[in-house]
Scaffold this motif. Sequence first.
Motif, PDB file in Angstrom:
ATOM      1  N   GLU A  43      31.375  35.208  43.410  1.00  0.00           N
ATOM      2  CA  GLU A  43      31.624  36.465  42.699  1.00  0.00           C
ATOM      3  C   GLU A  43      31.377  36.243  41.210  1.00  0.00           C
ATOM      4  O   GLU A  43      31.990  35.389  40.583  1.00  0.00           O
ATOM      5  CB  GLU A  43      33.067  36.897  42.944  1.00  0.00           C
ATOM      6  N   TRP A  44      30.471  37.031  40.667  1.00  0.00           N
ATOM      7  CA  TRP A  44      30.114  36.961  39.252  1.00  0.00           C
ATOM      8  C   TRP A  44      30.496  38.280  38.576  1.00  0.00           C
ATOM      9  O   TRP A  44      30.451  39.329  39.192  1.00  0.00           O
ATOM     10  CB  TRP A  44      28.612  36.799  39.084  1.00  0.00           C
ATOM     11  N   GLY A  45      30.775  38.235  37.301  1.00  0.00           N
ATOM     12  CA  GLY A  45      30.908  39.448  36.501  1.00  0.00           C
ATOM     13  C   GLY A  45      32.169  40.246  36.757  1.00  0.00           C
ATOM     14  O   GLY A  45      33.140  39.777  37.345  1.00  0.00           O
ATOM     15  N   ASP A  46      32.111  41.492  36.304  1.00  0.00           N
ATOM     16  CA  ASP A  46      33.230  42.415  36.343  1.00  0.00           C
ATOM     17  C   ASP A  46      33.271  43.124  37.695  1.00  0.00           C
ATOM     18  O   ASP A  46      32.291  43.732  38.127  1.00  0.00           O
ATOM     19  CB  ASP A  46      33.078  43.426  35.213  1.00  0.00           C
ATOM     20  N   TYR A  47      34.428  43.088  38.329  1.00  0.00           N
ATOM     21  CA  TYR A  47      34.613  43.680  39.652  1.00  0.00           C
ATOM     22  C   TYR A  47      34.352  45.184  39.649  1.00  0.00           C
ATOM     23  O   TYR A  47      33.994  45.762  40.666  1.00  0.00           O
ATOM     24  CB  TYR A  47      36.029  43.374  40.156  1.00  0.00           C
ATOM     25  N   SER A  48      34.509  45.847  38.507  1.00  0.00           N
ATOM     26  CA  SER A  48      34.328  47.296  38.442  1.00  0.00           C
ATOM     27  C   SER A  48      32.855  47.707  38.395  1.00  0.00           C
ATOM     28  O   SER A  48      32.531  48.874  38.574  1.00  0.00           O
ATOM     29  CB  SER A  48      35.065  47.873  37.230  1.00  0.00           C
ATOM     30  N   ASN A  49      31.947  46.760  38.162  1.00  0.00           N
ATOM     31  CA  ASN A  49      30.512  47.061  38.163  1.00  0.00           C
ATOM     32  C   ASN A  49      29.996  47.212  39.592  1.00  0.00           C
ATOM     33  O   ASN A  49      30.595  46.688  40.527  1.00  0.00           O
ATOM     34  CB  ASN A  49      29.731  45.954  37.456  1.00  0.00           C
ATOM     35  N   PRO A  50      28.871  47.891  39.775  1.00  0.00           N
ATOM     36  CA  PRO A  50      28.304  48.022  41.125  1.00  0.00           C
ATOM     37  C   PRO A  50      27.969  46.642  41.703  1.00  0.00           C
ATOM     38  O   PRO A  50      27.502  45.770  40.981  1.00  0.00           O
ATOM     39  CB  PRO A  50      27.019  48.827  40.904  1.00  0.00           C
ATOM     40  N   ASN A  71      22.769  36.115  34.381  1.00  0.00           N
ATOM     41  CA  ASN A  71      22.118  37.090  33.496  1.00  0.00           C
ATOM     42  C   ASN A  71      22.487  38.519  33.876  1.00  0.00           C
ATOM     43  O   ASN A  71      22.743  39.355  32.999  1.00  0.00           O
ATOM     44  CB  ASN A  71      20.604  36.914  33.528  1.00  0.00           C
ATOM     45  N   MET A  72      22.512  38.831  35.139  1.00  0.00           N
ATOM     46  CA  MET A  72      22.848  40.184  35.586  1.00  0.00           C
ATOM     47  C   MET A  72      24.304  40.528  35.301  1.00  0.00           C
ATOM     48  O   MET A  72      24.623  41.678  35.007  1.00  0.00           O
ATOM     49  CB  MET A  72      22.560  40.352  37.075  1.00  0.00           C
ATOM     50  N   SER A  73      25.191  39.563  35.390  1.00  0.00           N
ATOM     51  CA  SER A  73      26.619  39.832  35.171  1.00  0.00           C
ATOM     52  C   SER A  73      26.936  40.078  33.709  1.00  0.00           C
ATOM     53  O   SER A  73      27.992  40.598  33.383  1.00  0.00           O
ATOM     54  CB  SER A  73      27.476  38.690  35.721  1.00  0.00           C
ATOM     55  N   GLN A  74      26.035  39.713  32.816  1.00  0.00           N
ATOM     56  CA  GLN A  74      26.272  39.911  31.388  1.00  0.00           C
ATOM     57  C   GLN A  74      25.758  41.254  30.890  1.00  0.00           C
ATOM     58  O   GLN A  74      25.923  41.611  29.749  1.00  0.00           O
ATOM     59  CB  GLN A  74      25.640  38.782  30.591  1.00  0.00           C
ATOM     60  N   GLU A  75      25.087  42.018  31.764  1.00  0.00           N
ATOM     61  CA  GLU A  75      24.550  43.322  31.344  1.00  0.00           C
ATOM     62  C   GLU A  75      25.495  44.437  31.692  1.00  0.00           C
ATOM     63  O   GLU A  75      26.330  44.354  32.494  1.00  0.00           O
ATOM     64  CB  GLU A  75      23.195  43.548  32.000  1.00  0.00           C
TER      65      GLU A  75
END
Length: 75
Positions: A43-50, A71-75
Amino acid sequence: MTYQSNHQMSAKSALVQSGGEMNVPFPKDRHFNSEDLKIHYLEWGDYSNPPMILLHHISSQAHVWDNFARNMSQE
């Protein structure tokens, strides 16, 4: 050393060898069960993102997507 920590060490080593920075985020190891099958995912990035689901080949492993997912999790 556990399987999980071994793969995290491998990912960090690959990042250093490729000239990457060590202050980048690393994914959370997660699992879910589907009937008798235990499936591992990162699991990468913010859970609230798609969500985005990335699959790897049977002879590969989830960390092949680390640079892309980072890279995708930082956008």
